[in-house]
Design an enzyme around this catalytic site. Structure first.
Site, mmCIF file in Angstrom:
data_model
loop_
_atom_site.group_PDB
_atom_site.id
_atom_site.type_symbol
_atom_site.label_atom_id
_atom_site.label_comp_id
_atom_site.label_asym_id
_atom_site.label_seq_id
_atom_site.Cartn_x
_atom_site.Cartn_y
_atom_site.Cartn_z
ATOM 1 N N TYR A 6 -9.364 6.237 -0.335
ATOM 2 C CA TYR A 6 -8.600 7.125 0.488
ATOM 3 C C TYR A 6 -9.688 8.673 0.559
ATOM 4 O O TYR A 6 -9.415 9.521 1.443
ATOM 5 C CB TYR A 6 -7.263 7.793 0.321
ATOM 6 C CG TYR A 6 -6.417 6.466 0.627
ATOM 7 C CD1 TYR A 6 -6.540 5.340 1.277
ATOM 8 C CD2 TYR A 6 -4.947 6.710 0.264
ATOM 9 C CE1 TYR A 6 -5.694 4.281 1.611
ATOM 10 C CE2 TYR A 6 -4.176 5.774 0.604
ATOM 11 C CZ TYR A 6 -4.500 4.441 1.291
ATOM 12 O OH TYR A 6 -3.627 3.568 1.373
ATOM 13 N N LYS A 45 -8.387 -5.855 -8.675
ATOM 14 C CA LYS A 45 -8.792 -7.145 -7.772
ATOM 15 C C LYS A 45 -10.179 -7.341 -8.610
ATOM 16 O O LYS A 45 -11.242 -7.348 -7.956
ATOM 17 C CB LYS A 45 -8.837 -6.771 -6.483
ATOM 18 C CG LYS A 45 -9.463 -7.989 -5.366
ATOM 19 C CD LYS A 45 -8.239 -8.840 -5.173
ATOM 20 C CE LYS A 45 -8.672 -10.116 -4.414
ATOM 21 N NZ LYS A 45 -7.678 -11.308 -4.830
ATOM 22 N N ASP A 98 -3.080 -9.418 -5.093
ATOM 23 C CA ASP A 98 -2.257 -10.069 -4.343
ATOM 24 C C ASP A 98 -1.171 -10.857 -4.896
ATOM 25 O O ASP A 98 -0.297 -11.110 -4.293
ATOM 26 C CB ASP A 98 -3.290 -11.142 -3.556
ATOM 27 C CG ASP A 98 -4.440 -11.827 -4.417
ATOM 28 O OD1 ASP A 98 -4.437 -11.273 -5.663
ATOM 29 O OD2 ASP A 98 -5.366 -12.418 -4.136
ATOM 30 N N ASP A 136 -0.238 2.606 -2.739
ATOM 31 C CA ASP A 136 0.354 2.900 -1.767
ATOM 32 C C ASP A 136 1.218 1.747 -1.071
ATOM 33 O O ASP A 136 2.182 1.809 -0.800
ATOM 34 C CB ASP A 136 -0.900 3.343 -0.690
ATOM 35 C CG ASP A 136 -0.381 4.133 0.457
ATOM 36 O OD1 ASP A 136 1.084 4.446 0.599
ATOM 37 O OD2 ASP A 136 -1.049 4.331 1.514
ATOM 38 N N ASP A 171 5.514 0.969 -1.619
ATOM 39 C CA ASP A 171 6.286 0.807 -0.422
ATOM 40 C C ASP A 171 7.184 -0.684 -0.597
ATOM 41 O O ASP A 171 8.430 -0.627 -0.238
ATOM 42 C CB ASP A 171 5.615 1.194 0.882
ATOM 43 C CG ASP A 171 5.367 2.347 1.484
ATOM 44 O OD1 ASP A 171 5.976 3.343 0.535
ATOM 45 O OD2 ASP A 171 5.393 2.552 2.595
#
Ligand code: NAD
Length: 356
Positions: free
Chosen positions: A142, A191, A223, A247, A251
């Protein structure tokens, strides 16, 4: 103790839920012999209307000179069409940057009484859900370079996802310190089988872990973590991860606990000052109707006491009061179910205060 708290009342339901959180803080101050002094710091739509700026310098100064900042939520249809730089959420981004907040903590905790509101099966929620996601907030994709270029007759876009060791070290420390106040387990999510930034992430987290021999560290690919959060969320205590992964996972985690109106969050930087806010927005559809759920806002105040003011007993008192009110069957409209009593925002705040 005396503490100065900057108050951002926000827009739409913001002032309604903030009034209830302040009421609960006043009850805590009375019971435990503290003094909380509140100073308003207008931000978002309210600040645009009054000052033509979603974060006036005077509001940032108030936040920077306070012991901590309590925020409800900003924005609403009235300000949807103002220029980009003037939008209410720009105020929030500027506030986070101005306060140097690099760590976002979001608890995912299911209240036994609200289990029905979770989309997960009872056999999963019955095992309990009580973990915290520690998300790096001002690095990664970001905040990396974003470019779009014309190449070979088509457009090509890229976003650079970079992390330096010091950025990883400081967020890892927040995770280990948070775990020390809980069940002492950190799961670092990355990852590292594919990304260089994740390889550095893992190596650095392992190095910081040596300073915390009392905390158990494990690693998980992002994942797999997304699957495990819905398959067996009871396995997690503290999850630490980078900005983009955090992020998405936070959620997902908020969804499995039920109502959006009950979840608090905190953003921390260096030192003890933080920004505490419920995870939801300003809910313009129910503003001014005494329908808002103040629980996420009130639990944000509890987080502030625990993390910024080191007032664990006081935070426990608020969380126990919320538990008690839910156990008695009191609900706001958003998480109402059969056999419960529906209360308005004010009445819910009063009921929680009465248990402090
Ligand atoms: P929202 O979270 O405000 O509302 C989504 C749904 O959840 C609505 O139906 C709302 O009524 C309900 N809801 C939210 N909080 C509730 C509460 N405490 N009690 C009961 N019901 C609640 O999201 P949205 O509708 O996408 O956004 C509305 C405005 O909020 C927009 O202007 C958006 O930009 C802003 N927003 C602000 C923040 C922030 O200040 N951090 C975050 C997200 C959205």
């Amino acid at each position: 103790m005396t503490k100065n708290i900057a108050i951002i009342r926000g827009d739409c339901i913001g002032p309604e839920i903030m009034a209830e959180a302040i009421g609960v803080l006043d009850a805590v101050a009375k019971k435990f012999g503290h003094t909380f002094k509140y100073t308003d710091a207008p931000m978002g739509g309210e600040a645009i209307d009054k000052f033509g700026d979603p974060l006036p310098g005077s509001s940032l100064d108030t936040c920077l000179s306070s012991d901590s900042v309590l925020l409800s939520a900003v924005g609403g249809p009235k300000w949807d069409n103002v220029p980009k730089e003037q939008r209410p959420e720009r105020g929030l981004l500027r506030l986070r940057a101005g306060m140097g907040l690099y760590a976002n903590l979001r608890p995912a905790k299911i209240f036994p009484e609200l289990r029905e509101a979770s989309p997960l099966k009872a056999e999963i929620t019955n095992k309990g859900i009580d973990f915290v996601i520690v998300r790096e907030l001002i690095g990664g994709a970001y905040f990396g370079e974003h470019t779009t270029v014309q190449t070979g007759g088509e457009l090509y876009a890229q976003d650079i996802m970079g992390y330096s060791e010091h950025e990883i070290e400081r967020i890892a420390r927040v995770a280990f310190e948070t775990a020390r106040k809980r069940r002492k387990c950190v799961c670092s999510v990355d990852k590292a089988n594919v990304l260089d930034s994740s390889k550095l992430w893992r190596k650095t987290v392992c190095r910081v872990a040596e300073e915390y021999p009392d905390v158990q560290l494990s690693h998980m690919y992002v994942d797999n973590c997304a699957m495990q959060i819905v398959k067996d969320p009871s396995q997690f205590d503290v999850i630490v991860t980078e900005n983009l992964f955090g992020d998405i996972l936070s959620d997902e985690a908020s969804m499995i606990t039920g109502s959006i109106g009950t979840i608090p969050s905190s953003s921390l930087g260096e030192g003890t000052r933080g920004l505490y806010e419920p995870i939801h927005g300003s809910a313009p559809d129910i503003a001014g109707k005494n329908l808002a759920d103040p629980v996420g806002m009130i639990l944000s105040a509890a987080m502030m006491l625990r993390f910024s003011f080191d007032m664990a007993r006081e935070a426990d008192a608020i969380e126990a009061a919320v538990d008690a009110v839910l156990r008695e069957g009191c609900r706001t409209a958003d998480d109402m179910s059969a056999g419960c009593t529906q209360l308005g925002c004010r009445e819910m705040g009063e009921a929680i205060r009465a248990h402090i």
